[in-house]
Design a protein around this motif. Structure first.
Motif, PDB file in Angstrom:
ATOM      1  N   ILE A  84       0.842  -1.203   0.000  1.00 17.47           N
ATOM      2  CA  ILE A  84       0.000   0.000   0.000  1.00 17.47           C
ATOM      3  C   ILE A  84       0.870   1.243   0.000  1.00 17.47           C
ATOM      4  O   ILE A  84       0.673   2.168  -0.801  1.00 17.47           O
ATOM      5  CB  ILE A  84      -0.940  -0.013   1.223  1.00 17.47           C
ATOM      6  N   VAL A 112      -6.165   5.509   4.287  1.00 13.40           N
ATOM      7  CA  VAL A 112      -6.493   4.513   3.272  1.00 13.40           C
ATOM      8  C   VAL A 112      -7.625   3.627   3.766  1.00 13.40           C
ATOM      9  O   VAL A 112      -7.505   2.985   4.821  1.00 13.40           O
ATOM     10  CB  VAL A 112      -5.272   3.648   2.904  1.00 13.40           C
ATOM     11  N   TRP A 151      -8.327   1.818  -1.265  1.00 16.51           N
ATOM     12  CA  TRP A 151      -7.274   0.933  -1.736  1.00 16.51           C
ATOM     13  C   TRP A 151      -7.729   0.039  -2.882  1.00 16.51           C
ATOM     14  O   TRP A 151      -6.971  -0.221  -3.813  1.00 16.51           O
ATOM     15  CB  TRP A 151      -6.738   0.109  -0.578  1.00 16.51           C
TER      16      TRP A 151
END
Length: 274
Positions: A84, A112, A151
């Motif tokens: 990520i 996120v 995400w």
């Protein structure tokens, strides 16, 4: 003597306060780029493999600075992983290549979510009537030092990001273009350009292209630039940035003046990364 000693100690302490962050940043940038970070870039930011070696090195250093300075926060149970962090940092730093930059200096946090997140909105109509609603968003850039991303949408656009081809949207490029836009003091479609002459050239091109996109949106005409950019100048700059990096060949052919203005600002030509 005591006063002089205290003054010297105070000055030393102040010096350390300024020196330590710079030293830590230099140390972070100087570290070898982890091999698994490079693997993440090749998988999730495939344009990285098409760049010349000097730009690859630049991007790695920018990523290391970004990761050193920004805090990632997982929301709704999402665990932040290196995939990520490196994926988002890699895409965000594409916008900084070949440019003198402090790497999004006003940005501190990247929030996120696993997927689309809900943001409450309020609108005040004529007469003072307040309408409240909840919007499901894939990304948002806030002026209070935060960018928020979904995400699953970041990952979905990973496979799409292929410079010069007809591809989808990229939420990271979009939201970080808003961050650049805000560096001029207001988010209005004109990022910090350093000189009056450049602002004049920018304004002439962008006003004309914005009007053309508004016309295309009204008539639902096909456009290489997403019709969402007709919403306002800030959104126009963000979607034009997406097109510049994702649809570079088509944008250069259909909107040469806009492409040239973006190439001057971003100091790269993504058509060369094929």
């Amino acid at each position: 003597m005591t006063f002089i000693l205290l003054t010297m100690l105070l000055m030393l302490g102040i010096g350390l306060l300024f020196w330590l962050p710079k030293f830590r940043l230099q140390r972070a940038i100087a570290r070898p780029f982890p091999r698994h970070y490079a693997q993440i870039l090749r998988m999730n930011v495939p344009v990285f493999t098409k760049m010349p070696a000097d730009l690859q090195l630049q991007l790695k250093r920018l990523i290391q600075q970004f990761l050193h300075q920004k805090k990632f926060v997982g929301c709704d149970g999402l665990t932040i992983t290196d995939e990520i962090r490196v994926t988002i940092a890699g895409k965000a730093c594409l916008l900084l290549l070949n440019r003198a930059t402090r790497v999004y200096p006003d940005l501190a946090f990247i929030l996120v979510y696993p997927s689309a997140f809900i943001v409450p909105r309020s609108e005040v109509a004529a007469g003072g009537l307040v309408t409240r609603r909840n919007d499901a968003l894939l990304g948002e850039s806030w002026s209070d030092d935060r960018v928020i991303l979904a995400w699953d949408h970041v990952k979905r656009s990973n496979a799409d990001l292929g410079v010069g081809h007809e591809v989808g949207h990229d939420v990271v490029l979009h939201e970080f273009a808003h961050q650049l836009d805000s560096e001029s003091g207001s988010t209005n479609g004109a990022p910090y350009l350093m000189s009056r002459a450049r602002y004049e050239r920018w304004s002439a091109v962008f006003l004309q292209e914005f009007a053309l996109l508004q016309e295309a949106a009204r008539h639902q005409s096909v456009s290489v630039i997403d019709h969402y950019g007709a919403t306002n100048p800030a959104e126009f700059f963000a979607v034009a940035t997406e097109a510049f990096f994702e649809k570079s060949v088509a944008l250069g052919q259909e909107h040469p003046a806009l492409f040239a203005a973006l190439r001057e600002y971003y100091c790269v030509d993504p058509r060369e990364w094929q």
